[in-house]
Design a protein around this motif. Structure first.
Motif, PDB file in Angstrom:
ATOM      1  N   GLY A 191       4.294 -28.160 -12.566  1.00 30.43           N
ATOM      2  CA  GLY A 191       3.819 -26.937 -13.426  1.00 30.43           C
ATOM      3  C   GLY A 191       2.844 -26.997 -14.098  1.00 30.43           C
ATOM      4  N   GLU A 192       2.017 -27.919 -14.069  1.00 30.31           N
ATOM      5  CA  GLU A 192       0.627 -27.841 -14.842  1.00 30.31           C
ATOM      6  C   GLU A 192      -0.273 -26.964 -14.352  1.00 30.31           C
ATOM      7  OE1 GLU A 192       1.014 -32.477 -15.772  1.00 30.31           O
ATOM      8  OE2 GLU A 192      -0.458 -32.212 -14.190  1.00 30.31           O
ATOM      9  N   ASN A 193      -0.315 -26.381 -12.848  1.00 32.68           N
ATOM     10  CA  ASN A 193      -1.277 -25.604 -12.277  1.00 32.68           C
ATOM     11  C   ASN A 193      -0.497 -24.821 -11.189  1.00 32.68           C
ATOM     12  OD1 ASN A 193      -3.663 -24.241 -11.636  1.00 32.68           O
ATOM     13  ND2 ASN A 193      -4.680 -26.151 -11.259  1.00 32.68           N
ATOM     14  N   ALA A 194      -1.142 -23.958 -10.557  1.00 33.75           N
ATOM     15  CA  ALA A 194      -0.452 -23.078  -9.522  1.00 33.75           C
ATOM     16  C   ALA A 194      -1.411 -22.891  -8.589  1.00 33.75           C
ATOM     17  CB  ALA A 194       0.064 -21.716 -10.083  1.00 33.75           C
ATOM     18  N   PRO A 195      -1.126 -22.813  -7.112  1.00 31.30           N
ATOM     19  CA  PRO A 195      -1.881 -22.763  -6.196  1.00 31.30           C
ATOM     20  C   PRO A 195      -2.527 -21.308  -6.093  1.00 31.30           C
ATOM     21  CG  PRO A 195       0.277 -22.722  -5.261  1.00 31.30           C
ATOM     22  CD  PRO A 195       0.288 -23.022  -6.781  1.00 31.30           C
ATOM     23  N   THR A 196      -3.774 -21.265  -5.526  1.00 33.11           N
ATOM     24  CA  THR A 196      -4.456 -19.682  -5.219  1.00 33.11           C
ATOM     25  C   THR A 196      -3.725 -19.310  -4.132  1.00 33.11           C
ATOM     26  OG1 THR A 196      -5.983 -20.554  -3.632  1.00 33.11           O
ATOM     27  CG2 THR A 196      -6.608 -20.636  -5.768  1.00 33.11           C
ATOM     28  N   GLU A 197      -3.824 -18.098  -3.875  1.00 32.23           N
ATOM     29  CA  GLU A 197      -3.142 -17.472  -2.720  1.00 32.23           C
ATOM     30  C   GLU A 197      -3.341 -17.949  -1.424  1.00 32.23           C
ATOM     31  OE1 GLU A 197      -3.577 -13.135  -0.161  1.00 32.23           O
ATOM     32  OE2 GLU A 197      -3.828 -13.146  -2.467  1.00 32.23           O
ATOM     33  N   ALA A 198      -4.719 -18.425  -1.225  1.00 32.83           N
ATOM     34  CA  ALA A 198      -5.134 -19.131   0.307  1.00 32.83           C
ATOM     35  C   ALA A 198      -4.063 -20.601   0.042  1.00 32.83           C
ATOM     36  CB  ALA A 198      -6.391 -19.490   0.222  1.00 32.83           C
ATOM     37  N   GLU A 199      -4.188 -21.246  -1.325  1.00 30.35           N
ATOM     38  CA  GLU A 199      -3.586 -22.565  -1.065  1.00 30.35           C
ATOM     39  C   GLU A 199      -1.909 -22.384  -0.915  1.00 30.35           C
ATOM     40  OE1 GLU A 199      -6.783 -24.525  -4.123  1.00 30.35           O
ATOM     41  OE2 GLU A 199      -4.940 -23.677  -4.805  1.00 30.35           O
ATOM     42  N   ALA A 212      -3.273 -35.527  -6.282  1.00 29.63           N
ATOM     43  CA  ALA A 212      -3.284 -35.297  -7.681  1.00 29.63           C
ATOM     44  C   ALA A 212      -2.875 -33.611  -7.938  1.00 29.63           C
ATOM     45  CB  ALA A 212      -4.241 -35.677  -8.366  1.00 29.63           C
ATOM     46  N   ALA A 213      -3.641 -32.993  -7.220  1.00 32.33           N
ATOM     47  CA  ALA A 213      -3.585 -31.312  -7.163  1.00 32.33           C
ATOM     48  C   ALA A 213      -2.323 -30.820  -6.672  1.00 32.33           C
ATOM     49  CB  ALA A 213      -4.708 -30.794  -6.422  1.00 32.33           C
ATOM     50  N   VAL A 214      -1.694 -31.423  -5.619  1.00 33.06           N
ATOM     51  CA  VAL A 214      -0.530 -31.127  -5.197  1.00 33.06           C
ATOM     52  C   VAL A 214       0.512 -31.570  -6.320  1.00 33.06           C
ATOM     53  CG1 VAL A 214       1.227 -31.409  -3.353  1.00 33.06           C
ATOM     54  CG2 VAL A 214      -1.043 -31.192  -2.819  1.00 33.06           C
ATOM     55  N   ALA A 215       0.416 -32.600  -6.694  1.00 32.20           N
ATOM     56  CA  ALA A 215       1.299 -33.199  -7.787  1.00 32.20           C
ATOM     57  C   ALA A 215       1.437 -32.222  -8.998  1.00 32.20           C
ATOM     58  CB  ALA A 215       1.019 -34.544  -8.503  1.00 32.20           C
ATOM     59  N   SER A 216       0.167 -31.981  -9.492  1.00 31.18           N
ATOM     60  CA  SER A 216       0.207 -30.775 -10.657  1.00 31.18           C
ATOM     61  C   SER A 216       0.826 -29.552 -10.580  1.00 31.18           C
ATOM     62  CB  SER A 216      -1.367 -30.559 -10.941  1.00 31.18           C
ATOM     63  OG  SER A 216      -1.906 -29.847 -10.160  1.00 31.18           O
ATOM     64  N   TRP A 217       0.914 -28.991  -9.125  1.00 34.93           N
ATOM     65  CA  TRP A 217       1.344 -27.930  -8.955  1.00 34.93           C
ATOM     66  C   TRP A 217       3.318 -28.220  -9.056  1.00 34.93           C
ATOM     67  CZ3 TRP A 217      -0.770 -27.003  -3.240  1.00 34.93           C
ATOM     68  CH2 TRP A 217      -2.292 -26.677  -3.652  1.00 34.93           C
ATOM     69  N   GLU A 218       3.513 -29.259  -8.406  1.00 36.42           N
ATOM     70  CA  GLU A 218       4.981 -29.567  -8.809  1.00 36.42           C
ATOM     71  C   GLU A 218       5.448 -29.930 -10.055  1.00 36.42           C
ATOM     72  OE1 GLU A 218       6.181 -32.703  -6.220  1.00 36.42           O
ATOM     73  OE2 GLU A 218       5.592 -31.706  -4.225  1.00 36.42           O
ATOM     74  N   HIS A 273       2.679 -36.722  -1.712  1.00 37.37           N
ATOM     75  CA  HIS A 273       1.719 -35.737  -2.180  1.00 37.37           C
ATOM     76  C   HIS A 273       0.387 -35.824  -1.278  1.00 37.37           C
ATOM     77  CE1 HIS A 273       3.602 -35.895  -6.289  1.00 37.37           C
ATOM     78  NE2 HIS A 273       4.081 -34.881  -5.675  1.00 37.37           N
ATOM     79  N   ALA A 274       0.029 -37.152  -0.769  1.00 39.54           N
ATOM     80  CA  ALA A 274      -0.956 -37.341   0.087  1.00 39.54           C
ATOM     81  C   ALA A 274      -0.901 -36.722   1.414  1.00 39.54           C
ATOM     82  CB  ALA A 274      -1.469 -38.903   0.252  1.00 39.54           C
ATOM     83  N   HIS A 275       0.270 -36.500   2.025  1.00 43.06           N
ATOM     84  CA  HIS A 275       0.617 -36.057   3.196  1.00 43.06           C
ATOM     85  C   HIS A 275       0.595 -34.639   3.185  1.00 43.06           C
ATOM     86  CE1 HIS A 275       3.463 -39.702   4.033  1.00 43.06           C
ATOM     87  NE2 HIS A 275       2.289 -40.094   4.628  1.00 43.06           N
ATOM     88  N   VAL A 276       0.818 -33.986   2.179  1.00 44.58           N
ATOM     89  CA  VAL A 276       0.830 -32.774   2.063  1.00 44.58           C
ATOM     90  C   VAL A 276      -0.571 -32.304   1.864  1.00 44.58           C
ATOM     91  CG1 VAL A 276       1.350 -30.623   0.543  1.00 44.58           C
ATOM     92  CG2 VAL A 276       3.231 -32.471   0.913  1.00 44.58           C
ATOM     93  N   ALA A 277      -1.359 -33.011   1.001  1.00 39.76           N
ATOM     94  CA  ALA A 277      -2.953 -32.462   0.982  1.00 39.76           C
ATOM     95  C   ALA A 277      -3.576 -32.626   2.117  1.00 39.76           C
ATOM     96  CB  ALA A 277      -3.613 -33.631  -0.142  1.00 39.76           C
TER      97      ALA A 277
END
Length: 236
Positions: free
Chosen positions: A57-65, A49-55, A31-35
């Protein structure tokens, strides 16, 4: 798993969390590599942790993200989405900004954004053709997005309930498909509708006319989807 957005995140695209995790793991990234990749290439600062939360299903990225995540994972944005269903989702699947798409189609950006938000189509035939080409829209989606589905429904109902032969040309103007395919589809819809009515009237018990009317209405309610199936086009 496709993540639904919350009310406060209505502009966030639908996100395929399982696909994001699968793509990351296939690249051997944390996740750190992706961030870090998102920050380095797109200037968007995120915690791992934000990338992990996407995976999760706790949150979803914005269009830009989402666009940045696709870049970090070396994939097309479409691979991080479910099957597109809205005009915006078709655009995001190709990683296009609204301003860029509007320019390519020859539309005012504000007019395009109103369309994407559910407004009525006010463009020209040339702009419709450009929109279809840029977004690789299936014919059913193009007809829906350009506000012609209601007219198509009216024509199909008339073809099924009256003489179908007189509707081959007007249906063909909306849905430019081979004439033989249109003729076959309209004839089949006409025959099935009348067969449904006849079968309903032959039932015993109850009010046969009421049963026939309900069966006929049910058939006509789904006539557009049935038409697309019979001409071999993916229903929207």
């Amino acid at each position: 798993m496709a993540v639904n957005t919350h009310d406060g995140d209505a502009r966030r695209p639908p996100f395929n969390a399982a696909a994001a995790r699968r793509l990351r793991e296939a690249l051997g990234m944390t996740h750190a590599h992706v961030a870090y990749g998102i920050w380095a290439a797109y200037g968007i600062r995120l915690e791992p942790a934000a990338v992990a939360s996407w995976e999760l299903g706790e949150n979803a990225p914005t269009e830009a993200e989402l666009t940045a995540l696709a870049g970090a994972l070396w994939c097309a944005p479409a691979e991080l989405l479910g099957a597109p269903g809205t005009l915006r989702e078709f655009r995001l699947a190709l990683g296009l900004a609204a301003a860029d798409l509007a320019l390519r189609v020859g539309m005012d950006q504000a007019a395009y954004e109103r369309l994407e938000a559910g407004g009525r189509w006010t463009g020209t035939d040339r702009q419709a053709a450009a929109l279809a080409a840029e977004l690789r829209l299936p014919l059913p989606a193009l007809i829906r997005f350009t506000g012609q589905e209601e007219r198509l429904t009216e024509l199909l109902i008339s073809a099924a309930t009256t003489r179908w032969q007189g509707y081959v040309r007007p249906v063909g103007k909306l849905a430019p498909l081979p004439k033989e395919r249109l003729q076959q589809a309209l004839q089949e819809l006409h025959e099935e509708y009348h067969a449904t009515m006849t079968a309903s009237l032959s039932w015993t018990g109850g009010d046969a006319s009421d049963e026939a009317g309900k069966a006929g209405r049910d058939f006509l309610d789904g006539i557009v989807v049935e038409f697309w199936r019979r001409v071999g086009e993916p229903a929207p």
